[in-house]
Design an enzyme around this catalytic site. Structure first.
Site: not given
Ligand SMILES: *Cc1c(COP(=O)(O)O)cnc(C)c1O
Length: 395
Positions: A183
């Protein structure tokens, strides 16, 4: 060809990030404590959210939100199929029912109209995704949610720093950011829940830590009573200070990261403009500030390569790619459980993109020559494929 592998994503970690984590390691307190509070405050101030609660990942935050809402058998939640599997997996685990909607073919954003059409008397919530860093049409979603009396939960995992019109994502309503290493800002693993509902925020804090009235730091370091009791059964989803310190240090660079991502996307768009085999995602029509989380391209009908062959061709040229995402209804478990989900072309755009999309490298530490390497590898892959087709046809 590149001599070194260019991954589709790599976290940008500098000396300040490392020093911040090292300080926690040397401090004598490494799990949830003052650094986690600092991260929550940084996200709260940046987004304008009334309350921010940090979790060990975004999925954990979403799990607690679904528990707080009491989701269970008989409840429906409307979600795009084009999302990460977290939302739908959690619904399944709780015995609730996901209701899939399609997305716009070229932005991958769900529309308020599509979600409204999927609402039934059993619907408890709608969960749009701010896909790849682009905001959904929030005004429309807010109207739909209040008209039908359902909750609006924003999956903002891709959208730290995104603005919808002049509003920062997270400033109002209820949503979840992810701080996973791919992210835009990372804490190694992590997630931050934001809301303007004080009671919900307090409940989320409790569910995050065993359902106790106070966490370990409160008890051990702040002189609160060690006799604190379970108010309701909760989970163990707290974020360690080691991670939080990295997240706070990264938050300081959010604008610089986004500016660099934006510059790289501009270069890609200019240099891929005449490559008719590829179609990058489009930006939404409403005013916004895009966080440029992913550079997604789709193989068009002009491409001689399938998406998988395209990914393999780039890999053989030392360029990494990823898939964000495959429609959830296309995963093995969900194909078996909801075989009718994509029937009658109801998820036509999700299916089209599932077969054709991939993410090409985009991260702040890339430079212009990395972008050129990717563009060269793409053009070379197509020309090799055409040569192979021509040779094959002649023989
Ligand atoms: C990365 C992601 C999540 C979950 O995040 P994590 O921190 O990896 O649990 C949820 N929704 C979307 C669309 C994502 O890309």
């Amino acid at each position: 060809m590149r001599s070194t592998f260019l991954p589709f994503c790599r976290p940008s970690i500098d000396d300040a990030d490392i020093a911040a984590v090292e300080a926690v390691l040397r401090s004598g307190w490494i799990t949830t404590g003052p650094k986690t509070a600092e991260l929550e405050e940084a996200v709260r101030l940046r987004t304008g959210a009334a309350h921010a609660v940090a979790f060990c990942n975004g999925t954990a935050a979403m799990h607690c939100l679904f528990l707080a809402a009491g989701l269970g058998p008989g409840d429906e939640v409307v979600t795009p199929s084009m999302t990460w599997v977290s939302t739908v997996n959690l619904l399944e685990l709780l015995g609730a029912t996901p209701v899939f909607v399609d997305v716009d073919r070229d932005t991958l954003l769900a529309s308020p109209e599509a979600m409204e059409a999927a609402i039934t008397p059993r619907t408890k919530a709608i969960v749009p995704v701010h896909y790849a860093g682009a905001p959904v049409d929030l005004d429309g979603f807010r109207r739909v949610a209040s008209k039908h009396g359902v909750a609006l939960w924003e999956d903002s995992a891709h959208a730290i720093g995104t603005r919808y019109r002049n509003e920062e994502i997270g400033a109002a309503g209820t949503g979840i950011f992810s701080l996973h290493p791919i992210k835009n800002v990372t804490s190694g693993e992590g997630g931050v829940f934001v809301t303007d509902d004080a009671e919900l925020a307090a409940r989320m804090r409790r569910l995050r830590f065993h359902g106790l009235g106070a966490d370990a730091h409160d008890r051990n370091q702040q002189g609160r009573s060690p006799q604190v009791e379970v108010v309701e059964p909760g989970l163990k989803y707290n974020l360690p200070d080691m991670n939080a310190a990295l997240g706070t240090s990264q938050m300081k660079k959010l604008d610089a990261f986004t500016a660099k991502r934006d510059e790289l996307v501009r270069l890609y768009r200019a240099r891929l403009a005449e490559v008719e085999e590829l179609s990058p995602l489009a930006d939404p029509a409403w005013p916004h500030h895009h966080a440029r989380h992913l550079m997604i391209v789709r193989q068009t009908d002009a491409s001689p390569l399938s998406r998988d062959a395209f990914m393999a061709a780039l890999k053989s040229r030392n360029i990494g790619t990823g898939i964000h995402f495959k429609g959830v209804h296309r995963h093995a478990y969900y194909r078996a459980k909801y075989p009718g989900a994509g029937a009658d072309g109801r998820l036509a755009h999700s299916d089209w993109n599932t077969d054709r999309l991939c993410s090409i490298p985009l991260f702040p530490d890339m430079n212009e020559s990395d972008v050129q390497d990717v563009v060269d590898a793409i053009k070379d892959s197509y020309s090799e494929a055409r040569t192979a087709v021509a040779t094959g046809a002649a023989s």
